[in-house]
Write a protein that holds these residues in place. Sequence first.
Motif, PDB file in Angstrom:
ATOM      1  N   LYS A 182      18.891  75.142  61.376  1.00 32.42           N
ATOM      2  CA  LYS A 182      17.598  75.096  60.696  1.00 32.42           C
ATOM      3  C   LYS A 182      17.042  73.679  60.676  1.00 32.42           C
ATOM      4  O   LYS A 182      15.848  73.462  60.894  1.00 32.42           O
ATOM      5  CB  LYS A 182      17.757  75.639  59.274  1.00 32.42           C
ATOM      6  N   GLU A 183      17.898  72.701  60.412  1.00 30.82           N
ATOM      7  CA  GLU A 183      17.459  71.301  60.362  1.00 30.82           C
ATOM      8  C   GLU A 183      17.027  70.819  61.741  1.00 30.82           C
ATOM      9  O   GLU A 183      16.012  70.102  61.874  1.00 30.82           O
ATOM     10  CB  GLU A 183      18.584  70.421  59.814  1.00 30.82           C
ATOM     11  N   LEU A 184      17.762  71.178  62.773  1.00 31.95           N
ATOM     12  CA  LEU A 184      17.376  70.783  64.129  1.00 31.95           C
ATOM     13  C   LEU A 184      16.051  71.438  64.544  1.00 31.95           C
ATOM     14  O   LEU A 184      15.213  70.819  65.202  1.00 31.95           O
ATOM     15  CB  LEU A 184      18.476  71.153  65.115  1.00 31.95           C
ATOM     16  N   ALA A 185      15.890  72.700  64.141  1.00 29.26           N
ATOM     17  CA  ALA A 185      14.629  73.379  64.447  1.00 29.26           C
ATOM     18  C   ALA A 185      13.455  72.682  63.767  1.00 29.26           C
ATOM     19  O   ALA A 185      12.368  72.531  64.345  1.00 29.26           O
ATOM     20  CB  ALA A 185      14.704  74.841  64.011  1.00 29.26           C
ATOM     21  N   ALA A 186      13.687  72.230  62.520  1.00 28.72           N
ATOM     22  CA  ALA A 186      12.634  71.514  61.787  1.00 28.72           C
ATOM     23  C   ALA A 186      12.328  70.181  62.464  1.00 28.72           C
ATOM     24  O   ALA A 186      11.168  69.751  62.539  1.00 28.72           O
ATOM     25  CB  ALA A 186      13.055  71.306  60.342  1.00 28.72           C
ATOM     26  N   ILE A 187      13.383  69.507  62.965  1.00 29.30           N
ATOM     27  CA  ILE A 187      13.186  68.233  63.663  1.00 29.30           C
ATOM     28  C   ILE A 187      12.331  68.440  64.910  1.00 29.30           C
ATOM     29  O   ILE A 187      11.362  67.712  65.154  1.00 29.30           O
ATOM     30  CB  ILE A 187      14.548  67.607  64.029  1.00 29.30           C
ATOM     31  N   LEU A 188      12.716  69.449  65.708  1.00 27.84           N
ATOM     32  CA  LEU A 188      11.963  69.722  66.932  1.00 27.84           C
ATOM     33  C   LEU A 188      10.525  70.134  66.628  1.00 27.84           C
ATOM     34  O   LEU A 188       9.599  69.800  67.368  1.00 27.84           O
ATOM     35  CB  LEU A 188      12.668  70.810  67.740  1.00 27.84           C
ATOM     36  N   GLU A 189      10.321  70.841  65.517  1.00 29.61           N
ATOM     37  CA  GLU A 189       8.957  71.230  65.127  1.00 29.61           C
ATOM     38  C   GLU A 189       8.130  70.007  64.757  1.00 29.61           C
ATOM     39  O   GLU A 189       6.957  69.898  65.124  1.00 29.61           O
ATOM     40  CB  GLU A 189       9.024  72.213  63.962  1.00 29.61           C
ATOM     41  N   ARG A 190       8.758  69.065  64.015  1.00 28.09           N
ATOM     42  CA  ARG A 190       8.035  67.841  63.643  1.00 28.09           C
ATOM     43  C   ARG A 190       7.719  66.998  64.875  1.00 28.09           C
ATOM     44  O   ARG A 190       6.623  66.436  64.992  1.00 28.09           O
ATOM     45  CB  ARG A 190       8.867  67.035  62.642  1.00 28.09           C
ATOM     46  N   VAL A 191       8.676  66.903  65.780  1.00 26.89           N
ATOM     47  CA  VAL A 191       8.442  66.148  67.008  1.00 26.89           C
ATOM     48  C   VAL A 191       7.350  66.811  67.849  1.00 26.89           C
ATOM     49  O   VAL A 191       6.514  66.136  68.454  1.00 26.89           O
ATOM     50  CB  VAL A 191       9.757  66.010  67.806  1.00 26.89           C
ATOM     51  N   ASP A 192       7.395  68.133  67.869  1.00 20.76           N
ATOM     52  CA  ASP A 192       6.354  68.871  68.586  1.00 20.76           C
ATOM     53  C   ASP A 192       4.975  68.573  68.012  1.00 20.76           C
ATOM     54  O   ASP A 192       3.992  68.391  68.741  1.00 20.76           O
ATOM     55  CB  ASP A 192       6.658  70.364  68.513  1.00 20.76           C
ATOM     56  N   SER A 193       4.866  68.530  66.694  1.00 21.71           N
ATOM     57  CA  SER A 193       3.596  68.222  66.032  1.00 21.71           C
ATOM     58  C   SER A 193       3.139  66.807  66.365  1.00 21.71           C
ATOM     59  O   SER A 193       1.949  66.561  66.623  1.00 21.71           O
ATOM     60  CB  SER A 193       3.747  68.396  64.520  1.00 21.71           C
ATOM     61  N   LEU A 194       4.102  65.869  66.377  1.00 22.61           N
ATOM     62  CA  LEU A 194       3.766  64.487  66.722  1.00 22.61           C
ATOM     63  C   LEU A 194       3.307  64.391  68.178  1.00 22.61           C
ATOM     64  O   LEU A 194       2.379  63.632  68.500  1.00 22.61           O
ATOM     65  CB  LEU A 194       4.974  63.582  66.479  1.00 22.61           C
ATOM     66  N   ALA A 195       3.973  65.169  69.061  1.00 24.45           N
ATOM     67  CA  ALA A 195       3.565  65.176  70.472  1.00 24.45           C
ATOM     68  C   ALA A 195       2.130  65.666  70.615  1.00 24.45           C
ATOM     69  O   ALA A 195       1.337  65.090  71.370  1.00 24.45           O
ATOM     70  CB  ALA A 195       4.514  66.049  71.286  1.00 24.45           C
ATOM     71  N   ASP A 196       1.791  66.734  69.872  1.00 21.00           N
ATOM     72  CA  ASP A 196       0.414  67.243  69.913  1.00 21.00           C
ATOM     73  C   ASP A 196      -0.571  66.191  69.416  1.00 21.00           C
ATOM     74  O   ASP A 196      -1.664  66.017  69.981  1.00 21.00           O
ATOM     75  CB  ASP A 196       0.290  68.507  69.061  1.00 21.00           C
ATOM     76  N   SER A 197      -0.175  65.490  68.348  1.00 18.07           N
ATOM     77  CA  SER A 197      -1.045  64.454  67.786  1.00 18.07           C
ATOM     78  C   SER A 197      -1.267  63.331  68.795  1.00 18.07           C
ATOM     79  O   SER A 197      -2.397  62.857  68.979  1.00 18.07           O
ATOM     80  CB  SER A 197      -0.425  63.912  66.500  1.00 18.07           C
ATOM     81  N   ARG A 198      -0.200  62.900  69.448  1.00 19.30           N
ATOM     82  CA  ARG A 198      -0.340  61.844  70.455  1.00 19.30           C
ATOM     83  C   ARG A 198      -1.196  62.305  71.630  1.00 19.30           C
ATOM     84  O   ARG A 198      -1.993  61.536  72.179  1.00 19.30           O
ATOM     85  CB  ARG A 198       1.048  61.421  70.959  1.00 19.30           C
ATOM     86  N   ASP A 199      -1.012  63.557  72.018  1.00 23.01           N
ATOM     87  CA  ASP A 199      -1.803  64.088  73.120  1.00 23.01           C
ATOM     88  C   ASP A 199      -3.280  64.127  72.760  1.00 23.01           C
ATOM     89  O   ASP A 199      -4.144  63.794  73.581  1.00 23.01           O
ATOM     90  CB  ASP A 199      -1.302  65.485  73.480  1.00 23.01           C
ATOM     91  N   GLN A 200      -3.581  64.527  71.521  1.00 21.70           N
ATOM     92  CA  GLN A 200      -4.978  64.557  71.070  1.00 21.70           C
ATOM     93  C   GLN A 200      -5.566  63.151  71.027  1.00 21.70           C
ATOM     94  O   GLN A 200      -6.724  62.935  71.418  1.00 21.70           O
ATOM     95  CB  GLN A 200      -5.068  65.215  69.683  1.00 21.70           C
ATOM     96  N   LYS A 201      -4.761  62.187  70.559  1.00 19.20           N
ATOM     97  CA  LYS A 201      -5.238  60.805  70.517  1.00 19.20           C
ATOM     98  C   LYS A 201      -5.502  60.279  71.916  1.00 19.20           C
ATOM     99  O   LYS A 201      -6.471  59.559  72.155  1.00 19.20           O
ATOM    100  CB  LYS A 201      -4.217  59.923  69.803  1.00 19.20           C
ATOM    101  N   ARG A 202      -4.612  60.628  72.843  1.00 15.48           N
ATOM    102  CA  ARG A 202      -4.799  60.183  74.216  1.00 15.48           C
ATOM    103  C   ARG A 202      -6.063  60.787  74.814  1.00 15.48           C
ATOM    104  O   ARG A 202      -6.840  60.099  75.492  1.00 15.48           O
ATOM    105  CB  ARG A 202      -3.580  60.570  75.047  1.00 15.48           C
ATOM    106  N   LEU A 203      -6.277  62.079  74.556  1.00 17.76           N
ATOM    107  CA  LEU A 203      -7.479  62.747  75.041  1.00 17.76           C
ATOM    108  C   LEU A 203      -8.725  62.108  74.441  1.00 17.76           C
ATOM    109  O   LEU A 203      -9.714  61.848  75.144  1.00 17.76           O
ATOM    110  CB  LEU A 203      -7.425  64.236  74.705  1.00 17.76           C
ATOM    111  N   TYR A 204      -8.650  61.848  73.141  1.00 12.04           N
ATOM    112  CA  TYR A 204      -9.789  61.211  72.462  1.00 12.04           C
ATOM    113  C   TYR A 204     -10.039  59.815  73.035  1.00 12.04           C
ATOM    114  O   TYR A 204     -11.183  59.416  73.245  1.00 12.04           O
ATOM    115  CB  TYR A 204      -9.509  61.130  70.964  1.00 12.04           C
TER     116      TYR A 204
END
Length: 394
Positions: free
Chosen positions: A111-133
């Motif tokens: 469960k903790e690893l899944a939460a870590i990967l979910e947070r990293v996934d969210s950060l990846a999306d955020s970075r991708d949006q910033k890069r696009l912007y």
Amino acid sequence: MKAPSDLIFFLGDKEPSIQGASNSLQLLIAQSTALQNIEAIRARCQDPLLQPLLVSADQLAIESDSQREYLKALAAEFLVIILLGPDQSHRVAEYFRLGVADVAFPHSSDKELAAILERVDSLADSRDQKRLYRRELEKTNQNLQESLHLLKQDQMAGLEVQKSLMPESPLKFGDYEISHSITPSLYLSGDFVGYNFVLGRYLLFYFADVSGHGSSSAFVTVLLRFMIGRVIRKHQVQKDYAALAQAPEGLVESINSQLLATGLGKHLTIVAGSLDTETRKLRYVIGAQQPAPILISDGQARFLPGKGKPAGIFEGATWVVEEVALPESFALVLLSDGVFDLLSDKEIVDKEKTLLKYLRTSSESLDKLKDALFIGDIEDPQDDISVLLLTRGM
């Protein structure tokens, strides 16, 4: 985010310690791609902003400033997940301050690893949006710079057109001399002057301030030049002394109707005049121009009477022609309202008094007049500052 099998595991110089790691963490590490150094990672990593980099804290010490700066740079380039040992929990905050995406412990559950990967996934999306912007912003800035470059070229070309339409300065005729100066707030000016001697007797002049700034206002000044020029040429060709003796009667009315017909939504303030150089009789019209024309003679300065509406707003408006006999020696000064910005007085009435005080002894020449008003010292005026000076015997 990439699937766990696409994680990159940075081995470093020695095998990372994973004793006590949970089955889930062992599986995550086993599914990761192991590479020896950062150069190899860069070569294999398709997108460092989206592919996480799993790093053992034992292989990436942060004891010195240089080590911390290295991790900060690495975290800015990759999504770094730090694998901490059981006794390193006190360093979690420090790693986050250095910019890592997340931290994991050997005993982390599914469960903790899944939460870590979910947070990293969210950060990846955020970075991708910033890069696009950022890319969109860079493209927008590039387009804006190109547009500004073209606009500057257009304005410089427009300025040359305006200059070519300006009268010769100074212009002399017998004892009379007339000159002007325009200091634009932008490349193009909404202020415009015109004058010429006609049929060896009459000096016709006008002084206009078009509403607004920039290209549209400058276009109206060009239009004004041709409207008035057409009227003057007609009188010259026909040698119409009778019409010139009544000038500028009807001129502002004509300008008013033609401005309204353009539908540009522009209006202007104006002073238009006609001086009979033989009789020194001055006839003029004031269309909301401030300050009013200033007459200087024998060390005294005063505003000439007259008022009227601006041209280009009211249909069917009319303007009264004023008439005054000029002395043998005089200076007539016309100023645009931009000159008010140069005076420290707060109220317009006080500014007008200051103008009279300055100009009564400083109107022999255009240079002296500009010095008295500090016009030559202004680099970026808030508004166009224009001066027209007509003198005789000064």
